[in-house]
Design an enzyme around this catalytic site. Structure first.
Site: not given
Ligand code: P53
Length: 476
Positions: A180, A373
């Site tokens: 991220e 995810e």
């Protein structure tokens, strides 16, 4: 094509600091992710507004022990194998390999641990998918150099990558450089080991650190390909498309601005140059990012092989200053979407948003994607045998997998695989809680760190097993 690709990589994902525990075992050094406690101050700490550089009296630090996967990995991988995982996404704890970060020689014990873990995966035909840094940064690098604000981080990160690519050649083929990467803007201490001094221009620091991470990512891609042409390197985005709050053009404009703030990173990693909108924004804000011609050459020459992302929710933006009702429980600001339901933590549930996000990323880059995810954080209530009937989780995943299937089969996006977040219960990154669970496997441990650490299969365990066995055909 009417079915999922035959070699589609089904699996689950974890991160070292959220599951390994054993924070001081076998020479591991201290990292930023160790010193973020549960409780009210956590947000100020992970965003770099409150400085915490070591364990302090009166706080509980859940990552110290977590679910102790360091000592349970064989049992846990056996359970993943029983579900039929084709891939397992995990991250390396930087401080197991280089405890302080700036050593020249790696810590053999740390290298051995992951070697054993990867071999355990291959025993069952599970392909490891490795995040090189999942929010972790050695504390020594933060205190001594200021974390990613310092250009010297390029040297330390390169050394880490070289060490990993050389040692795990043949054992690992799929690598992600930074988890991220856009989190640096929202949680800079967690994302990049940054905390701020009074009065400094925080945007300047964040974008300078982002530049260092982007160049580091390009260098990693270069070395990965040199060491083994079989290596595939991906970037990783906390994704979730922004919707305009109304059809008012200024709301659409606001949504586009928000999307750009996130896609900025992937624009560089996938296309190889800084987008004009970013240069203009820096100009407006008086931000001067120091970069060399060599940096720009590296960015151009070593773009990523694939684009991975997390997806939990879509987001909503408004250009109207009067409209401010934000959703709770997420570091990403979003307005409430009245058409969506929320999880117990206020994350809005939007399966079609996953299809929209997949299409948006595909339209923008035309590179293979990987959903690394996705999942529902919820409170699970085990019965006396330890079993959890988590129909709510099955429902969430079923709808998201169906949306992903539509994106592949109806829209033609190219997707390498899908790993659900926290396939075994682990510590939450955002809140540090244990009770926010995502797993197919229940772990007996509570918010205060009590429990036997025993593992129990939830109802979703058998469901996901059947999804994988049917290669996504049987979702009921
Ligand atoms: P938790 C916020 C928004 C989107 C993704 O989050 C996020 C976060 C951080 O809270 O992080 C990713 O545990 C991250 C994982 C994290 C997962 O989402 O707060 O890559 O480490 O655990 C879920 O529920």
């Amino acid at each position: 094509m009417t079915r999922f690709p035959k070699n589609f990589l089904w699996g689950g994902a974890t991160a070292a600091n959220q599951c390994e525990g054993a924070y001081n075992v076998d020479g591991r050094g201290l990292a930023n992710v160790d010193v973020v406690p549960v409780g009210e101050e956590r947000l100020a700490i992970i965003t770099g507004q409150r400085k915490m550089v070591d364990f302090e009296e009166g706080y509980f630090y859940p990552a110290k022990d977590s679910i102790d996967m360091y000592h349970h990995y064989k049992e846990d991988i056996a359970l993943f194998a029983e579900m039929g995982f084709k891939t397992y996404r995990l991250s390396i704890a930087w401080t197991r390999i280089f405890p302080k970060g700036d050593e020249v020689e790696p810590n053999e014990k740390g290298l051995e641990f992951y070697e054993k873990l990867f071999k355990e995966c291959h025993k069952y035909g599970i392909e490891p998918l490795v995040t090189i840094t999942h929010f972790d940064c050695p504390m020594h690098l933060i205190e001594e150099y200021g974390g990613w604000r310092n250009r010297k981080m390029l040297v330390f990160y390169e050394r880490l990558c070289r060490t990993l690519f050389a040692r795990y050649k043949g054992l690992v083929r799929y690598w992600l450089t930074f988890n991220e990467i856009n989190m640096i803007l929202h949680a800079p201490f967690m994302g990049a080991g940054l905390y701020f001094e009074e009065g400094e221009n925080q945007e300047q620091v964040k974008y300078q650190a982002a530049h260092h991470e982007l160049v580091a990512s390009a260098i990693a891609t270069k070395i990965a390909h040199e060491i083994d042409p079989e290596n595939k390197v991906g970037c990783m985005l906390a994704a979730g498309q922004y919707y305009p709050n109304t059809s008012h053009p200024r709301d659409y404009w606001a949504a586009l601005q928000e999307d750009r703030e996130n896609y900025f990173f992937i624009d560089v990693q996938a296309r190889g140059t800084y987008p004009n909108y970013a240069k203009k924004k820096w100009e407006r804000l008086g931000i001067d990012v120091k970069m060399t011609d060599e940096d720009l050459d590296l960015l151009r020459a070593y773009t990523v092989d694939f684009i991975s992302f997390s997806y939990y929710s879509s987001r909503v933006a408004s250009g109207d200053p009067e409209v401010q009702e934000k959703t709770e429980g997420n570091i990403f600001a979003s307005l409430k979407n009245p058409y969506l339901e929320s999880s117990e933590w206020g994350w809005q549930i939007d399966p079609l948003g996953l299809r929209i996000t997949l299409n948006a990323i595909w339209d923008r880059y035309q590179k293979p994607m990987f959903i690394v995810e996705n999942g529902l954080g919820a409170i699970d209530k085990p019965d006396e045998t330890g079993h959890v009937a988590d129909d709510y989780r099955i429902d969430y995943l079923r709808k998201h997998i169906a949306a992903m299937k539509d994106a592949i089969l109806e829209d033609g996006v190219e997707l390498l695989g899908y790993t659900t977040w926290g396939c075994i219960d682990l510590v939450s990154a955002g809140t540090g809680e244990m009770k926010k669970r995502y797993g197919f496997i229940y772990v007996d441990r509570d918010n205060e760190g009590r429990g036997s650490l025993k593992r129990f299969k939830k109802k979703s365990f058998d469901w996901y097993k059947q999804v994988i066995a049917s290669n996504g055909e049987d979702l009921d």
